[in-house]
Design a protein around this motif. Structure first.
Motif, PDB file in Angstrom:
ATOM      1  N   UNK A  19      41.851  47.013  33.558  1.00 14.85           N
ATOM      2  CA  UNK A  19      41.060  46.922  32.343  1.00 14.85           C
ATOM      3  C   UNK A  19      41.877  46.385  31.172  1.00 14.85           C
ATOM      4  N   UNK A  20      43.151  46.505  31.328  1.00 18.03           N
ATOM      5  CA  UNK A  20      43.946  45.984  30.217  1.00 18.03           C
ATOM      6  C   UNK A  20      43.688  44.494  30.145  1.00 18.03           C
ATOM      7  N   UNK A  21      43.214  44.019  29.045  1.00 16.36           N
ATOM      8  CA  UNK A  21      42.647  42.671  29.043  1.00 16.36           C
ATOM      9  C   UNK A  21      43.700  41.567  29.075  1.00 16.36           C
ATOM     10  N   UNK A  22      44.950  41.941  28.985  1.00 14.99           N
ATOM     11  CA  UNK A  22      45.968  40.894  29.023  1.00 14.99           C
ATOM     12  C   UNK A  22      46.535  40.693  30.419  1.00 14.99           C
ATOM     13  N   UNK A  23      45.953  41.396  31.415  1.00 18.90           N
ATOM     14  CA  UNK A  23      46.506  41.294  32.756  1.00 18.90           C
ATOM     15  C   UNK A  23      45.501  40.630  33.701  1.00 18.90           C
ATOM     16  N   UNK A  24      45.966  39.602  34.351  1.00 18.29           N
ATOM     17  CA  UNK A  24      45.167  38.919  35.358  1.00 18.29           C
ATOM     18  C   UNK A  24      45.880  39.138  36.687  1.00 18.29           C
ATOM     19  N   UNK A  25      45.196  39.826  37.600  1.00 18.10           N
ATOM     20  CA  UNK A  25      45.914  40.203  38.810  1.00 18.10           C
ATOM     21  C   UNK A  25      45.878  39.083  39.833  1.00 18.10           C
ATOM     22  N   UNK A  26      46.746  39.184  40.838  1.00 20.47           N
ATOM     23  CA  UNK A  26      46.802  38.177  41.877  1.00 20.47           C
ATOM     24  C   UNK A  26      45.511  38.155  42.688  1.00 20.47           C
ATOM     25  N   UNK A  61      43.791  27.785  35.514  1.00 21.60           N
ATOM     26  CA  UNK A  61      43.712  29.072  34.805  1.00 21.60           C
ATOM     27  C   UNK A  61      42.283  29.344  34.383  1.00 21.60           C
ATOM     28  N   UNK A  62      41.875  30.598  34.408  1.00 23.57           N
ATOM     29  CA  UNK A  62      40.505  30.917  34.005  1.00 23.57           C
ATOM     30  C   UNK A  62      40.276  30.625  32.524  1.00 23.57           C
ATOM     31  N   UNK A  63      39.011  30.435  32.179  1.00 28.04           N
ATOM     32  CA  UNK A  63      38.665  30.126  30.784  1.00 28.04           C
ATOM     33  C   UNK A  63      39.115  31.252  29.858  1.00 28.04           C
ATOM     34  N   UNK A  64      39.660  30.851  28.743  1.00 25.02           N
ATOM     35  CA  UNK A  64      40.028  31.846  27.734  1.00 25.02           C
ATOM     36  C   UNK A  64      41.369  32.500  27.974  1.00 25.02           C
ATOM     37  N   UNK A  65      42.076  32.073  29.029  1.00 25.26           N
ATOM     38  CA  UNK A  65      43.385  32.680  29.321  1.00 25.26           C
ATOM     39  C   UNK A  65      44.529  31.753  28.944  1.00 25.26           C
ATOM     40  N   UNK A  66      44.188  30.638  28.415  1.00 23.86           N
ATOM     41  CA  UNK A  66      45.237  29.671  28.132  1.00 23.86           C
ATOM     42  C   UNK A  66      45.793  29.754  26.730  1.00 23.86           C
ATOM     43  N   UNK A  67      45.140  30.421  25.834  1.00 20.69           N
ATOM     44  CA  UNK A  67      45.550  30.379  24.424  1.00 20.69           C
ATOM     45  C   UNK A  67      46.542  31.491  24.079  1.00 20.69           C
ATOM     46  N   UNK A  68      46.121  32.736  24.360  1.00 22.54           N
ATOM     47  CA  UNK A  68      47.007  33.869  24.038  1.00 22.54           C
ATOM     48  C   UNK A  68      48.217  33.826  24.962  1.00 22.54           C
ATOM     49  N   UNK A 118      48.172  34.086  28.960  1.00 18.04           N
ATOM     50  CA  UNK A 118      48.482  32.864  29.701  1.00 18.04           C
ATOM     51  C   UNK A 118      49.575  33.144  30.729  1.00 18.04           C
ATOM     52  N   UNK A 119      50.567  33.908  30.288  1.00 17.22           N
ATOM     53  CA  UNK A 119      51.674  34.225  31.174  1.00 17.22           C
ATOM     54  C   UNK A 119      51.173  34.972  32.419  1.00 17.22           C
ATOM     55  N   UNK A 120      50.329  35.983  32.140  1.00 26.22           N
ATOM     56  CA  UNK A 120      49.812  36.784  33.244  1.00 26.22           C
ATOM     57  C   UNK A 120      48.979  35.939  34.191  1.00 26.22           C
ATOM     58  N   UNK A 121      48.118  35.123  33.599  1.00 24.11           N
ATOM     59  CA  UNK A 121      47.217  34.314  34.426  1.00 24.11           C
ATOM     60  C   UNK A 121      47.998  33.274  35.215  1.00 24.11           C
ATOM     61  N   UNK A 122      49.021  32.704  34.585  1.00 22.26           N
ATOM     62  CA  UNK A 122      49.840  31.703  35.260  1.00 22.26           C
ATOM     63  C   UNK A 122      50.561  32.313  36.452  1.00 22.26           C
ATOM     64  N   UNK A 123      51.148  33.446  36.208  1.00 16.96           N
ATOM     65  CA  UNK A 123      51.885  34.114  37.282  1.00 16.96           C
ATOM     66  C   UNK A 123      50.964  34.465  38.429  1.00 16.96           C
ATOM     67  N   UNK A 124      49.787  34.984  38.096  1.00 19.88           N
ATOM     68  CA  UNK A 124      48.842  35.397  39.138  1.00 19.88           C
ATOM     69  C   UNK A 124      48.338  34.180  39.900  1.00 19.88           C
ATOM     70  N   UNK A 125      48.072  33.138  39.189  1.00 18.05           N
ATOM     71  CA  UNK A 125      47.550  31.933  39.821  1.00 18.05           C
ATOM     72  C   UNK A 125      48.614  31.294  40.720  1.00 18.05           C
ATOM     73  N   UNK A 126      49.852  31.305  40.226  1.00 21.27           N
ATOM     74  CA  UNK A 126      50.941  30.755  41.017  1.00 21.27           C
ATOM     75  C   UNK A 126      51.132  31.560  42.309  1.00 21.27           C
ATOM     76  N   UNK A 127      51.079  32.898  42.153  1.00 22.93           N
ATOM     77  CA  UNK A 127      51.245  33.767  43.325  1.00 22.93           C
ATOM     78  C   UNK A 127      50.109  33.549  44.301  1.00 22.93           C
ATOM     79  N   UNK A 128      48.909  33.395  43.755  1.00 25.62           N
ATOM     80  CA  UNK A 128      47.741  33.180  44.608  1.00 25.62           C
ATOM     81  C   UNK A 128      47.867  31.836  45.323  1.00 25.62           C
ATOM     82  N   UNK A 129      48.419  30.860  44.596  1.00 24.04           N
ATOM     83  CA  UNK A 129      48.590  29.538  45.190  1.00 24.04           C
ATOM     84  C   UNK A 129      49.543  29.594  46.368  1.00 24.04           C
ATOM     85  N   UNK A 130      50.642  30.305  46.164  1.00 25.78           N
ATOM     86  CA  UNK A 130      51.614  30.432  47.250  1.00 25.78           C
ATOM     87  C   UNK A 130      50.969  31.075  48.461  1.00 25.78           C
ATOM     88  N   UNK A 131      50.135  32.076  48.187  1.00 29.39           N
ATOM     89  CA  UNK A 131      49.449  32.761  49.269  1.00 29.39           C
ATOM     90  C   UNK A 131      48.557  31.771  50.034  1.00 29.39           C
TER      91      UNK A 131
END
Lengths: 264, 218, 218
Positions: A185-192, A216-223, A227-240
């Motif tokens: 629920x913490x809105x700054x965290x985007x999980x893998x 990256x999902x909409x609205x996650x690129x500005x803050x 952005x960091x959380x979403x990037x990391x999660x997306x990168x990890x998901x990509x590797x998967x």
């Protein structure tokens, strides 16, 4: 007077059986006294007068005689007996000599009065003690309740808790299930998991190399934090997904953009 | 009408009748071998009880009986009448044999309290052995009192409620012959002339009178 | 005349008056640690005493009092009047915080009632000690509810009116939900220990926090 005679008598009898017996009795006497004041009080009784009328001079003589006798019999007298003897000798001289006006300190009469007071006070306390012990005593003359019914102390413990305690307690037990969603629920965290789900839906359209950031999902690129959380999660998901064989990934050099494309 | 009866009912509800309070005190006092203070009785009895008055009735009731209500300090206890002691089993009684020194020391503490060890020694003219005071302390007949406001702030000794209870005294003021001793000046701690021969170092005496006034305070 | 009075005088000399005998019995009975038979009283009292009659007077005297002379077998003893037994208990009330286990169990019952012991254990993840539930039952915050219509028909627990009164709730439904707990920050307070079991081995996490708090303490 009588006592000086006594001393002479004993001196004369020294060596005889009677003398030895007298000496023995004397030794026992010495041991029987509780200090010089006790001895003085005992000696004062031979005067057979009220303690207020006692002749301190006579008493001093009696005491000094006593000490002399002890010395003659080579008895070890405790130091305080000797201190008292010295004091009484001094007192005696003061009482006998005419007062010296130049002399400091208390007069012989004052000293004698104080000694008389001490003796009287000690005697008074002895009498008081006797009267006290002569009173009816608990457990001897009068009695307490034999069969007591002591108060049973019922210690009643009441427990309390506040509503807050209750809620916290419940929260503790429930966080097992609820803590994880709570973290998400913490809105700054985007999980893998979220990223993976998103990527699976998107890779079908990734025919050509595209930057990771575009996924990256909409609205996650500005803050920055988001952005960091979403990037990391997306990168990890990509590797998967690469591992699963659905995706290819590349980077031209360090810090260059990471690019993805669908693997056929 | 109803307004008249209300306050009465209220009072009845608040506290039992005086006769009933007396019964209650009787029961509580009877059950204990130790003296009980009015304060403690108040705690035990229903609220609103007039323990002092009920006690007065109870004491009156037992006057001349085989057991009596004795006042011990500010507490009360049932005790058998002293004149009937001969009926009791003596063998159950084993009063510890007190030495002469202990008895004298006890008397000095009782009559001179609060009194320091140095003062006791001055009166007795010998040093007081540790064991003697320890024995009295152990018997709970003597306890430590306030420290004296003299150099060294020495501890003092006073007698306890157990002491009063044991000797059937209502207070330390009732010690036999106390008045006479005081008026004869024998409870004073007079300053010694110089060259004092005694053991005590003879502290100065504002305390001598203070001690006696404390007797009355307690 | 003189012949008439003689036996009386004789009797007076031999034994104290009945009133005096009564006093004596009263004192002996009071001081004795055990009930006393008439036989024993006879041995203790002066010869010629009519112990039976004196006892009858004494019993009569104590009728309705706070203590009474009761017959115990063939012996007699003073006993507190039965209606005053309550005075012999002194209640001291001590308030303690409910243990963590009890609070958690109570909370689960409140949120999930009616709930069986097995269900409580499942939610808490640990077995619930008998003592914990007993304590809650004894406090009357929890009572047995209906049996569940599941195999074994286990008993259930529900919270009581006393529970609701204590926490100022009108019904158990008024208990704040998880969302509210969270928004009140209650779930954030102890996230790490609570997280522990979910992590799997559940050992790393608590250690981690302990380590941290130690860091801060030091």
């Amino acid at each position: 007077m009588a006592d000086t005679d006594f001393v002479q008598d004993s001196n004369e009898a020294a060596g005889s059986v009677a003398g030895r017996l007298a000496a023995e009795a004397f030794i026992i006497d010495v041991e029987g006294y509780e200090g010089p004041l006790d001895l003085l009080l005992s000696l004062s009784r031979t005067q057979k007068v009220d303690l207020r009328k006692i002749s301190v001079l006579q008493l001093a003589r009696q005491y000094l005689d006593f000490v002399e006798r002890a010395k003659a019999l080579r008895l070890e007298l405790a130091a305080d007996y000797l201190v008292m003897a010295a004091w009484l000798a001094f007192l005696k001289s003061r009482l006998l000599l005419p007062p010296d006006p130049t002399e400091e300190g208390p007069s012989g009469e004052e000293m004698a009065a104080h000694l008389a007071f001490q003796l009287e006070r000690l005697q008074a306390m002895r009498d008081a003690a006797a009267r006290l012990m002569g009173r009816d005593q608990l457990g001897r003359d009068f009695f307490a309740r034999g069969q007591t019914h002591e108060i049973t102390r019922v210690k009643k413990v009441t427990y309390t808790a506040t509503l807050l305690d209750l809620m916290q307690g419940y929260a503790r037990t429930r966080t097992r299930d609820e803590f994880r969603p709570f973290v998400m629920d913490r809105d700054a965290v985007f999980t893998m998991e979220e990223a993976l789900e998103r990527m699976r839906g998107l890779i079908g359209y990734a025919g050509d190399w595209g930057d990771l950031t575009s996924y990256l999902p909409d609205g996650w690129g500005d803050d920055p934090q988001r952005r960091r959380s979403a990037t990391a999660a997306t990168f990890a998901a990509s590797l998967e997904l690469v591992k699963e064989g659905h995706l290819e990934i590349r980077q031209k050099e360090i810090f260059a953009p990471i690019q993805l494309r669908k693997k056929d | 009408m109803s307004e008249d009866t209300k306050p009465k009912e209220k009072k009845l509800f608040d506290a039992p009748s005086l006769a009933e309070q007396e019964r209650m005190i009787e029961a509580v006092l009877f059950a204990s071998s130790e003296p009980i203070t009015l304060r403690e009785l108040e705690d035990r009895l229903p609220r609103g009880s007039d323990v002092g008055e009920a006690m007065a009735f109870l004491r009156h009731r037992y006057q001349g009986r085989g057991v009596q209500v004795m006042k011990v300090g500010d507490a009360y206890a049932f005790r058998t009448a002293p004149d009937l002691g001969f009926l009791m089993h003596k063998e159950t009684v084993e009063t510890r044999k007190l030495s002469r020194a202990a008895i004298e020391t006890l008397a000095i503490i009782a009559y001179h309290q609060p009194v320091t060890r140095a003062e006791i020694e001055e009166i007795r003219g010998v040093s007081v052995s540790r064991g003697t005071v320890d024995q009295l302390l152990e018997m709970e007949w003597v306890r430590f009192g306030r420290r004296k406001m003299t150099p060294g702030r020495p501890v003092t000794f006073v007698v306890t409620q157990e002491f009063l209870d044991h000797f059937g005294l209502e207070s330390a003021r009732d010690l036999p012959g106390l008045k006479e001793l005081r008026s004869a000046g024998l409870l004073e701690n007079r300053p010694l002339p110089a060259l004092a021969p005694t053991v005590g170092d003879g502290e100065d005496e504002p305390e001598a009178t203070e001690g006696q006034s404390e007797l009355f305070e307690d």
